[in-house]
Design a protein around this motif. Sequence first.
Motif, mmCIF file in Angstrom:
data_model
loop_
_atom_site.group_PDB
_atom_site.id
_atom_site.type_symbol
_atom_site.label_atom_id
_atom_site.label_comp_id
_atom_site.label_asym_id
_atom_site.label_seq_id
_atom_site.Cartn_x
_atom_site.Cartn_y
_atom_site.Cartn_z
ATOM 1 N N VAL A 4 0.951 -1.313 0.049
ATOM 2 C CA VAL A 4 -0.107 0.146 -0.068
ATOM 3 C C VAL A 4 0.932 1.320 -0.091
ATOM 4 C CG1 VAL A 4 -1.582 1.345 1.344
ATOM 5 C CG2 VAL A 4 -1.797 -1.167 1.173
ATOM 6 N N LYS A 5 0.602 2.157 -0.767
ATOM 7 C CA LYS A 5 1.826 3.203 -1.206
ATOM 8 C C LYS A 5 1.039 4.550 -0.395
ATOM 9 C CE LYS A 5 3.910 2.092 -5.278
ATOM 10 N NZ LYS A 5 4.387 2.257 -6.576
ATOM 11 N N VAL A 6 1.514 5.052 0.633
ATOM 12 C CA VAL A 6 0.894 6.004 1.559
ATOM 13 C C VAL A 6 1.653 7.313 1.344
ATOM 14 C CG1 VAL A 6 0.409 6.508 3.843
ATOM 15 C CG2 VAL A 6 0.195 4.151 3.118
ATOM 16 N N GLY A 7 0.854 8.417 1.341
ATOM 17 C CA GLY A 7 1.244 9.697 1.423
ATOM 18 C C GLY A 7 0.863 10.460 2.863
ATOM 19 N N ILE A 8 2.109 11.147 3.599
ATOM 20 C CA ILE A 8 1.479 11.635 4.946
ATOM 21 C C ILE A 8 1.455 13.029 4.696
ATOM 22 C CG2 ILE A 8 3.840 11.496 5.499
ATOM 23 C CD1 ILE A 8 2.817 10.649 8.581
ATOM 24 N N VAL A 9 0.698 13.611 5.467
ATOM 25 C CA VAL A 9 0.696 15.283 5.658
ATOM 26 C C VAL A 9 0.716 15.594 7.110
ATOM 27 C CG1 VAL A 9 -1.867 15.260 5.682
ATOM 28 C CG2 VAL A 9 -0.535 17.413 5.411
ATOM 29 N N PRO A 52 10.208 9.084 -2.378
ATOM 30 C CA PRO A 52 10.222 9.577 -3.875
ATOM 31 C C PRO A 52 9.512 10.855 -4.222
ATOM 32 C CG PRO A 52 9.394 7.273 -3.440
ATOM 33 C CD PRO A 52 9.579 7.901 -2.146
ATOM 34 N N TYR A 53 8.340 11.180 -3.379
ATOM 35 C CA TYR A 53 7.679 12.417 -3.628
ATOM 36 C C TYR A 53 7.593 13.438 -2.492
ATOM 37 C CZ TYR A 53 6.302 9.807 -7.570
ATOM 38 O OH TYR A 53 6.243 8.920 -9.019
ATOM 39 N N ILE A 57 2.265 21.595 -0.395
ATOM 40 C CA ILE A 57 0.732 21.954 -0.811
ATOM 41 C C ILE A 57 0.165 20.762 -0.658
ATOM 42 C CG2 ILE A 57 -1.030 23.019 -2.126
ATOM 43 C CD1 ILE A 57 1.548 24.683 -3.218
ATOM 44 N N TYR A 58 -0.869 20.360 0.020
ATOM 45 C CA TYR A 58 -1.634 19.243 0.425
ATOM 46 C C TYR A 58 -2.407 18.771 -0.827
ATOM 47 C CZ TYR A 58 -5.148 15.984 2.309
ATOM 48 O OH TYR A 58 -5.903 14.990 2.621
ATOM 49 N N GLU A 59 -2.919 19.827 -1.462
ATOM 50 C CA GLU A 59 -3.668 19.349 -2.548
ATOM 51 C C GLU A 59 -2.729 19.042 -3.790
ATOM 52 O OE1 GLU A 59 -6.040 22.238 -0.122
ATOM 53 O OE2 GLU A 59 -3.954 22.147 -0.966
ATOM 54 N N ASP A 60 -1.534 19.206 -4.015
ATOM 55 C CA ASP A 60 -0.773 18.914 -4.802
ATOM 56 C C ASP A 60 -0.625 17.359 -4.586
ATOM 57 O OD1 ASP A 60 -0.774 21.393 -6.040
ATOM 58 O OD2 ASP A 60 1.473 21.952 -5.270
ATOM 59 N N MET A 61 -0.334 16.691 -3.518
ATOM 60 C CA MET A 61 -0.140 15.363 -3.006
ATOM 61 C C MET A 61 -1.559 14.575 -3.442
ATOM 62 S SD MET A 61 1.402 13.532 0.275
ATOM 63 C CE MET A 61 -0.268 14.080 1.409
ATOM 64 N N LEU A 62 -2.767 15.235 -3.386
ATOM 65 C CA LEU A 62 -3.695 14.443 -3.804
ATOM 66 C C LEU A 62 -3.695 14.251 -5.345
ATOM 67 C CD1 LEU A 62 -6.393 16.083 -1.436
ATOM 68 C CD2 LEU A 62 -4.951 14.037 -0.784
ATOM 69 N N GLN A 63 -3.085 14.704 -6.035
ATOM 70 C CA GLN A 63 -3.029 14.793 -7.544
ATOM 71 C C GLN A 63 -2.019 13.357 -7.867
ATOM 72 O OE1 GLN A 63 -4.954 16.503 -9.645
ATOM 73 N NE2 GLN A 63 -5.660 17.409 -7.787
ATOM 74 N N ASN A 64 -1.258 12.800 -6.956
ATOM 75 C CA ASN A 64 -0.503 11.813 -7.165
ATOM 76 C C ASN A 64 -1.015 10.633 -7.275
ATOM 77 O OD1 ASN A 64 1.531 9.615 -7.034
ATOM 78 N ND2 ASN A 64 3.107 11.020 -5.947
ATOM 79 N N LYS A 65 -1.455 9.871 -8.349
ATOM 80 C CA LYS A 65 -2.195 8.644 -8.566
ATOM 81 C C LYS A 65 -1.477 7.369 -8.210
ATOM 82 C CE LYS A 65 -5.472 11.334 -10.107
ATOM 83 N NZ LYS A 65 -6.708 11.586 -9.065
ATOM 84 N N GLU A 66 -0.390 7.564 -7.985
ATOM 85 C CA GLU A 66 0.481 6.248 -7.386
ATOM 86 C C GLU A 66 0.244 5.838 -6.146
ATOM 87 O OE1 GLU A 66 4.586 6.014 -7.632
ATOM 88 O OE2 GLU A 66 4.882 7.237 -9.508
ATOM 89 N N LEU A 67 -0.393 6.940 -5.236
ATOM 90 C CA LEU A 67 -0.785 6.710 -3.780
ATOM 91 C C LEU A 67 -2.326 5.895 -3.883
ATOM 92 C CD1 LEU A 67 0.006 10.278 -2.385
ATOM 93 C CD2 LEU A 67 1.522 8.362 -2.618
ATOM 94 N N ASN A 68 -2.112 5.226 -2.682
ATOM 95 C CA ASN A 68 -3.268 4.599 -2.368
ATOM 96 C C ASN A 68 -3.891 5.007 -1.135
ATOM 97 O OD1 ASN A 68 -1.030 1.870 -2.963
ATOM 98 N ND2 ASN A 68 -2.917 1.847 -4.233
ATOM 99 N N ALA A 69 -3.260 5.699 -0.215
ATOM 100 C CA ALA A 69 -3.796 6.149 1.072
ATOM 101 C C ALA A 69 -3.316 7.375 1.554
ATOM 102 C CB ALA A 69 -3.719 4.899 2.240
ATOM 103 N N ILE A 70 -4.187 8.177 2.204
ATOM 104 C CA ILE A 70 -3.637 9.304 2.870
ATOM 105 C C ILE A 70 -3.484 9.227 4.298
ATOM 106 C CG2 ILE A 70 -3.760 11.937 3.264
ATOM 107 C CD1 ILE A 70 -2.904 11.027 0.229
ATOM 108 N N ALA A 89 -10.792 12.625 -3.502
ATOM 109 C CA ALA A 89 -9.711 12.286 -4.372
ATOM 110 C C ALA A 89 -9.743 10.622 -4.513
ATOM 111 C CB ALA A 89 -8.551 12.934 -3.965
ATOM 112 N N GLY A 90 -10.289 9.991 -3.857
ATOM 113 C CA GLY A 90 -10.336 8.575 -4.125
ATOM 114 C C GLY A 90 -9.397 7.659 -3.285
ATOM 115 N N PHE A 91 -8.992 8.192 -1.968
ATOM 116 C CA PHE A 91 -7.999 7.567 -1.209
ATOM 117 C C PHE A 91 -8.623 6.971 0.154
ATOM 118 C CE2 PHE A 91 -5.518 10.869 -3.468
ATOM 119 C CZ PHE A 91 -4.405 10.004 -3.693
#
Length: 346
Positions: A4-9, A52-53, A57-70, A89-91
């Motif tokens: 699961v690819k995750v982005g954290i804010v 990698p990324y 700006i949070y909204e920019d991270m939400l454009q990353n389609k490689e991510l599965n979860a926030i 955004a589908g996460f």
Amino acid sequence: MKKVKVGIVGLGRLGKQHAENLAFRIPHCELTAVCSVIEHEVKEVQERWNIPYTYTIYEDMLQNKELNAIFIASPSGFHCKQIQQALDAGFHVFSEKPLGLYLEEAVEVQEAVEAHSDKVFMLGFMRRYDKSYMAAKEKIDRGDIGKPIFIRCYGLDPALKMDSFLKFAESNYSGGLFLDMAIHDLDLARWYLGTEGKEVWAIGGGYERKEFDELKDAETGAAMVRFEDNASGVFLAGRNCAHGYHIETEIIGTKGSIRIGTVPERNQIVLFNENGAIQECVDGFLERFEQAYRNEAEEFINCILEGRKPAVTVRDGVESTRLAYSCKESFEKGELIQNRTNSLTV
């Protein structure tokens, strides 16, 4: 098994700990993106962990389609908006507590989560994933203490960090003592007693630091709650604990009682010398609940992979916020407050 690819804010004290767990300690998880409005925090994490990324700006991270979860570990005042944005955004979404600083926005988040029922949403009430609190829940559910009728909770932060607590209280993102600190204990009460709060009386003030009075917040505060089945609870929260970080819970039932954390011991060592018998105490929440933070993150990832929902629901976030907000209202008004439960209207 896929990862699961995750982005954290949020890369503050807790956010950075979450990020490190996601990057190195949670199976089948890959920390793929980090976001903070503080640029040097992002740069430091990227360089040290080869993320990698990176984003400011949070909204920019939400454009990353490689991510599965926030994974949301930003200041509390941003949680509600960021949860809804991530779901739209589908996460899948994990958010630190509290769900929100205002009841109205917490209810809006509940509606958003329910509208995205195909996504996993989890709220960070990490004490439910601490082995001692989990064991207590099992004993209560098994009937070991009969019917639980009273709960006593102490949540005391170390006095040495008073200046940082005061600075946080001055911000617009604290929500006050009851929403920021006592909400963990209020959630535990709902979990252990299996009922919702009905009436609240809260008191407190600034004692060592009168600045809290000026902010209409409490350095130390206490709330008494009567629950819908006539069970009761007493909740003490404070920012001035001389011996360290003290989290203690007692549940009394009709046939027995359970205590958790009576002595906030760092380890099993007892030092005997001319000062008596001395035990070192934990100095903060990251130390006391280190494993619980890992456990909850691992449960979030497993829920995504296994297509199931976590036991902690968005309703837990709403009702705990509702009760904490009633405590805040009672403290500010100096009067008994009726807690408005089991309704989507506020």
